[in-house]
Design a protein around this motif. Structure first.
Motif, PDB file in Angstrom:
ATOM      1  N   GLY A 108       0.806  -1.191   0.000  1.00 60.84           N
ATOM      2  CA  GLY A 108       0.000   0.000   0.000  1.00 60.84           C
ATOM      3  C   GLY A 108       0.848   1.252   0.000  1.00 60.84           C
ATOM      4  O   GLY A 108       2.068   1.204  -0.137  1.00 60.84           O
ATOM      5  N   TYR A 109       0.169   2.345   0.166  1.00 60.80           N
ATOM      6  CA  TYR A 109       0.791   3.656   0.154  1.00 60.80           C
ATOM      7  C   TYR A 109       0.500   4.290   1.497  1.00 60.80           C
ATOM      8  O   TYR A 109      -0.652   4.292   1.948  1.00 60.80           O
ATOM      9  CB  TYR A 109       0.176   4.487  -0.972  1.00 60.80           C
ATOM     10  N   THR A 110       1.515   4.837   2.153  1.00 65.97           N
ATOM     11  CA  THR A 110       1.332   5.433   3.476  1.00 65.97           C
ATOM     12  C   THR A 110       1.925   6.834   3.510  1.00 65.97           C
ATOM     13  O   THR A 110       3.007   7.074   2.979  1.00 65.97           O
ATOM     14  CB  THR A 110       1.999   4.567   4.559  1.00 65.97           C
ATOM     15  N   VAL A 111       1.185   7.724   4.137  1.00 64.98           N
ATOM     16  CA  VAL A 111       1.598   9.117   4.310  1.00 64.98           C
ATOM     17  C   VAL A 111       1.434   9.458   5.786  1.00 64.98           C
ATOM     18  O   VAL A 111       0.473   9.031   6.431  1.00 64.98           O
ATOM     19  CB  VAL A 111       0.721  10.061   3.457  1.00 64.98           C
ATOM     20  N   TYR A 112       2.382  10.217   6.329  1.00 67.11           N
ATOM     21  CA  TYR A 112       2.363  10.598   7.738  1.00 67.11           C
ATOM     22  C   TYR A 112       2.248  12.106   7.897  1.00 67.11           C
ATOM     23  O   TYR A 112       2.800  12.861   7.103  1.00 67.11           O
ATOM     24  CB  TYR A 112       3.663  10.165   8.430  1.00 67.11           C
ATOM     25  N   ILE A 113       1.605  12.516   8.972  1.00 66.81           N
ATOM     26  CA  ILE A 113       1.551  13.912   9.397  1.00 66.81           C
ATOM     27  C   ILE A 113       2.168  13.986  10.792  1.00 66.81           C
ATOM     28  O   ILE A 113       1.809  13.210  11.681  1.00 66.81           O
ATOM     29  CB  ILE A 113       0.093  14.441   9.465  1.00 66.81           C
ATOM     30  N   PHE A 114       3.111  14.913  10.943  1.00 65.69           N
ATOM     31  CA  PHE A 114       3.756  15.172  12.229  1.00 65.69           C
ATOM     32  C   PHE A 114       3.720  16.668  12.498  1.00 65.69           C
ATOM     33  O   PHE A 114       3.411  17.465  11.611  1.00 65.69           O
ATOM     34  CB  PHE A 114       5.234  14.740  12.200  1.00 65.69           C
ATOM     35  N   ARG A 115       4.092  17.040  13.699  1.00 62.95           N
ATOM     36  CA  ARG A 115       4.299  18.461  13.981  1.00 62.95           C
ATOM     37  C   ARG A 115       5.414  18.974  13.072  1.00 62.95           C
ATOM     38  O   ARG A 115       6.337  18.245  12.723  1.00 62.95           O
ATOM     39  CB  ARG A 115       4.710  18.662  15.435  1.00 62.95           C
ATOM     40  N   LYS A 116       5.350  20.234  12.725  1.00 61.49           N
ATOM     41  CA  LYS A 116       6.359  20.849  11.866  1.00 61.49           C
ATOM     42  C   LYS A 116       7.754  20.715  12.475  1.00 61.49           C
ATOM     43  O   LYS A 116       8.745  20.528  11.767  1.00 61.49           O
ATOM     44  CB  LYS A 116       6.021  22.316  11.622  1.00 61.49           C
ATOM     45  N   GLU A 119      -3.908  19.001   2.661  1.00 59.61           N
ATOM     46  CA  GLU A 119      -4.775  20.037   3.218  1.00 59.61           C
ATOM     47  C   GLU A 119      -4.540  20.228   4.714  1.00 59.61           C
ATOM     48  O   GLU A 119      -4.649  21.340   5.225  1.00 59.61           O
ATOM     49  CB  GLU A 119      -6.241  19.706   2.951  1.00 59.61           C
ATOM     50  N   LEU A 120      -4.203  19.164   5.406  1.00 61.24           N
ATOM     51  CA  LEU A 120      -3.975  19.268   6.850  1.00 61.24           C
ATOM     52  C   LEU A 120      -2.714  20.050   7.203  1.00 61.24           C
ATOM     53  O   LEU A 120      -2.538  20.461   8.345  1.00 61.24           O
ATOM     54  CB  LEU A 120      -3.922  17.874   7.481  1.00 61.24           C
ATOM     55  N   THR A 121      -1.846  20.258   6.242  1.00 60.56           N
ATOM     56  CA  THR A 121      -0.624  21.023   6.512  1.00 60.56           C
ATOM     57  C   THR A 121      -0.778  22.499   6.181  1.00 60.56           C
ATOM     58  O   THR A 121       0.178  23.259   6.319  1.00 60.56           O
ATOM     59  CB  THR A 121       0.562  20.453   5.705  1.00 60.56           C
ATOM     60  N   ASP A 122      -1.972  22.920   5.778  1.00 56.79           N
ATOM     61  CA  ASP A 122      -2.167  24.300   5.313  1.00 56.79           C
ATOM     62  C   ASP A 122      -1.934  25.362   6.381  1.00 56.79           C
ATOM     63  O   ASP A 122      -1.612  26.502   6.065  1.00 56.79           O
ATOM     64  CB  ASP A 122      -3.543  24.481   4.667  1.00 56.79           C
ATOM     65  N   SER A 123      -2.031  25.008   7.645  1.00 58.28           N
ATOM     66  CA  SER A 123      -1.839  25.996   8.715  1.00 58.28           C
ATOM     67  C   SER A 123      -0.361  26.249   9.011  1.00 58.28           C
ATOM     68  O   SER A 123      -0.022  27.206   9.693  1.00 58.28           O
ATOM     69  CB  SER A 123      -2.518  25.508   9.998  1.00 58.28           C
ATOM     70  N   GLY A 124       0.507  25.355   8.522  1.00 56.30           N
ATOM     71  CA  GLY A 124       1.929  25.480   8.818  1.00 56.30           C
ATOM     72  C   GLY A 124       2.340  24.807  10.117  1.00 56.30           C
ATOM     73  O   GLY A 124       3.520  24.744  10.436  1.00 56.30           O
ATOM     74  N   GLU A 125       1.376  24.292  10.884  1.00 54.07           N
ATOM     75  CA  GLU A 125       1.678  23.609  12.150  1.00 54.07           C
ATOM     76  C   GLU A 125       2.157  22.185  11.941  1.00 54.07           C
ATOM     77  O   GLU A 125       2.805  21.611  12.808  1.00 54.07           O
ATOM     78  CB  GLU A 125       0.416  23.520  13.010  1.00 54.07           C
ATOM     79  N   PHE A 126       1.791  21.607  10.799  1.00 50.27           N
ATOM     80  CA  PHE A 126       2.040  20.194  10.549  1.00 50.27           C
ATOM     81  C   PHE A 126       2.866  20.011   9.285  1.00 50.27           C
ATOM     82  O   PHE A 126       2.879  20.873   8.407  1.00 50.27           O
ATOM     83  CB  PHE A 126       0.711  19.438  10.407  1.00 50.27           C
ATOM     84  N   ALA A 127       3.535  18.872   9.209  1.00 55.44           N
ATOM     85  CA  ALA A 127       4.343  18.537   8.039  1.00 55.44           C
ATOM     86  C   ALA A 127       3.952  17.140   7.561  1.00 55.44           C
ATOM     87  O   ALA A 127       3.661  16.249   8.363  1.00 55.44           O
ATOM     88  CB  ALA A 127       5.824  18.571   8.380  1.00 55.44           C
ATOM     89  N   LYS A 128       3.964  16.965   6.261  1.00 51.60           N
ATOM     90  CA  LYS A 128       3.582  15.704   5.630  1.00 51.60           C
ATOM     91  C   LYS A 128       4.835  14.968   5.159  1.00 51.60           C
ATOM     92  O   LYS A 128       5.659  15.540   4.454  1.00 51.60           O
ATOM     93  CB  LYS A 128       2.666  15.987   4.438  1.00 51.60           C
ATOM     94  N   GLY A 132      10.040   9.569  -0.446  1.00 50.54           N
ATOM     95  CA  GLY A 132      11.252   9.715   0.339  1.00 50.54           C
ATOM     96  C   GLY A 132      11.557  11.144   0.761  1.00 50.54           C
ATOM     97  O   GLY A 132      12.705  11.508   0.942  1.00 50.54           O
ATOM     98  N   LYS A 133      10.479  11.946   0.948  1.00 48.57           N
ATOM     99  CA  LYS A 133      10.727  13.341   1.326  1.00 48.57           C
ATOM    100  C   LYS A 133       9.510  13.947   2.015  1.00 48.57           C
ATOM    101  O   LYS A 133       8.401  13.441   1.946  1.00 48.57           O
ATOM    102  CB  LYS A 133      11.093  14.165   0.089  1.00 48.57           C
ATOM    103  N   TRP A 134       9.797  15.050   2.662  1.00 47.85           N
ATOM    104  CA  TRP A 134       8.754  15.861   3.268  1.00 47.85           C
ATOM    105  C   TRP A 134       8.135  16.719   2.189  1.00 47.85           C
ATOM    106  O   TRP A 134       8.828  17.163   1.265  1.00 47.85           O
ATOM    107  CB  TRP A 134       9.352  16.785   4.340  1.00 47.85           C
ATOM    108  N   GLU A 135       6.854  17.001   2.319  1.00 44.26           N
ATOM    109  CA  GLU A 135       6.181  17.883   1.372  1.00 44.26           C
ATOM    110  C   GLU A 135       6.562  19.323   1.685  1.00 44.26           C
ATOM    111  O   GLU A 135       6.573  19.733   2.848  1.00 44.26           O
ATOM    112  CB  GLU A 135       4.659  17.731   1.466  1.00 44.26           C
ATOM    113  N   GLU A 136       6.873  20.070   0.675  1.00 44.76           N
ATOM    114  CA  GLU A 136       7.175  21.493   0.831  1.00 44.76           C
ATOM    115  C   GLU A 136       5.889  22.284   0.715  1.00 44.76           C
ATOM    116  O   GLU A 136       5.082  22.029  -0.170  1.00 44.76           O
ATOM    117  CB  GLU A 136       8.178  21.951  -0.234  1.00 44.76           C
ATOM    118  N   ILE A 137       5.729  23.262   1.595  1.00 45.54           N
ATOM    119  CA  ILE A 137       4.528  24.113   1.519  1.00 45.54           C
ATOM    120  C   ILE A 137       4.903  25.508   1.116  1.00 45.54           C
ATOM    121  O   ILE A 137       6.008  25.910   1.119  1.00 45.54           O
ATOM    122  CB  ILE A 137       3.727  24.140   2.837  1.00 45.54           C
TER     123      ILE A 137
END
Length: 119
Positions: free
Chosen positions: A2-10, A99-108, A114-119
């Motif tokens: 499968g495909y997995t994506v994580y959200i953490f604090r920035k 969309e959950l990273t739109d506030s800048g509090e979280f990072a995907k 193999g990388k973090w999403e840039e916002i």
């Protein structure tokens, strides 16, 4: 598979920009604040995710009654989305997690890329 994506604090992204070893040592990961945890939970519910269980701080969700086979887990330290390789499931988890990273509090973190999403 499968495909997995994580959200953490920035701050986790800032601390572990290119080293993902922290995934094997959850005790090294900074917890969400109570407000951040509640914000993530509330937004998931607004996006059509439904709580399957809430036991000892581990909340599991499905999407829209199990549509696309999406599984979501919210803990005190991370939010993870996983789905098989269906185009619809993949599109949904990528869109929602971004969309959950739109506030800048979280990072995907997208391990398949193999990388973090840039916002």
């Amino acid at each position: 598979m499968g495909y997995t994506v994580y959200i953490f604090r920035k701050e986790v992204k800032d601390q572990y920009a290119s080293n993902f070893d922290f995934l094997e040592h959850e005790d090294q990961v900074m917890s969400f604040t109570k407000e951040q945890h509640e914000t993530l939970k509330t937004r998931l519910l607004a996006y059509g995710y439904q709580i399957e269980s809430d036991v000892n701080g581990l909340i599991t969700f499905n999407f829209n009654g199990g549509e696309f086979g999406i599984q979501t887990l919210l803990t005190e330290k991370q939010l993870s989305f996983s789905s098989g390789f269906s185009d619809d499931g993949l599109a949904e988890i990528l869109m929602t997690s971004s969309e959950l990273t739109d506030s800048g509090e979280f990072a995907k973190l997208d391990l398949q890329d193999g990388k973090w999403e840039e916002i």
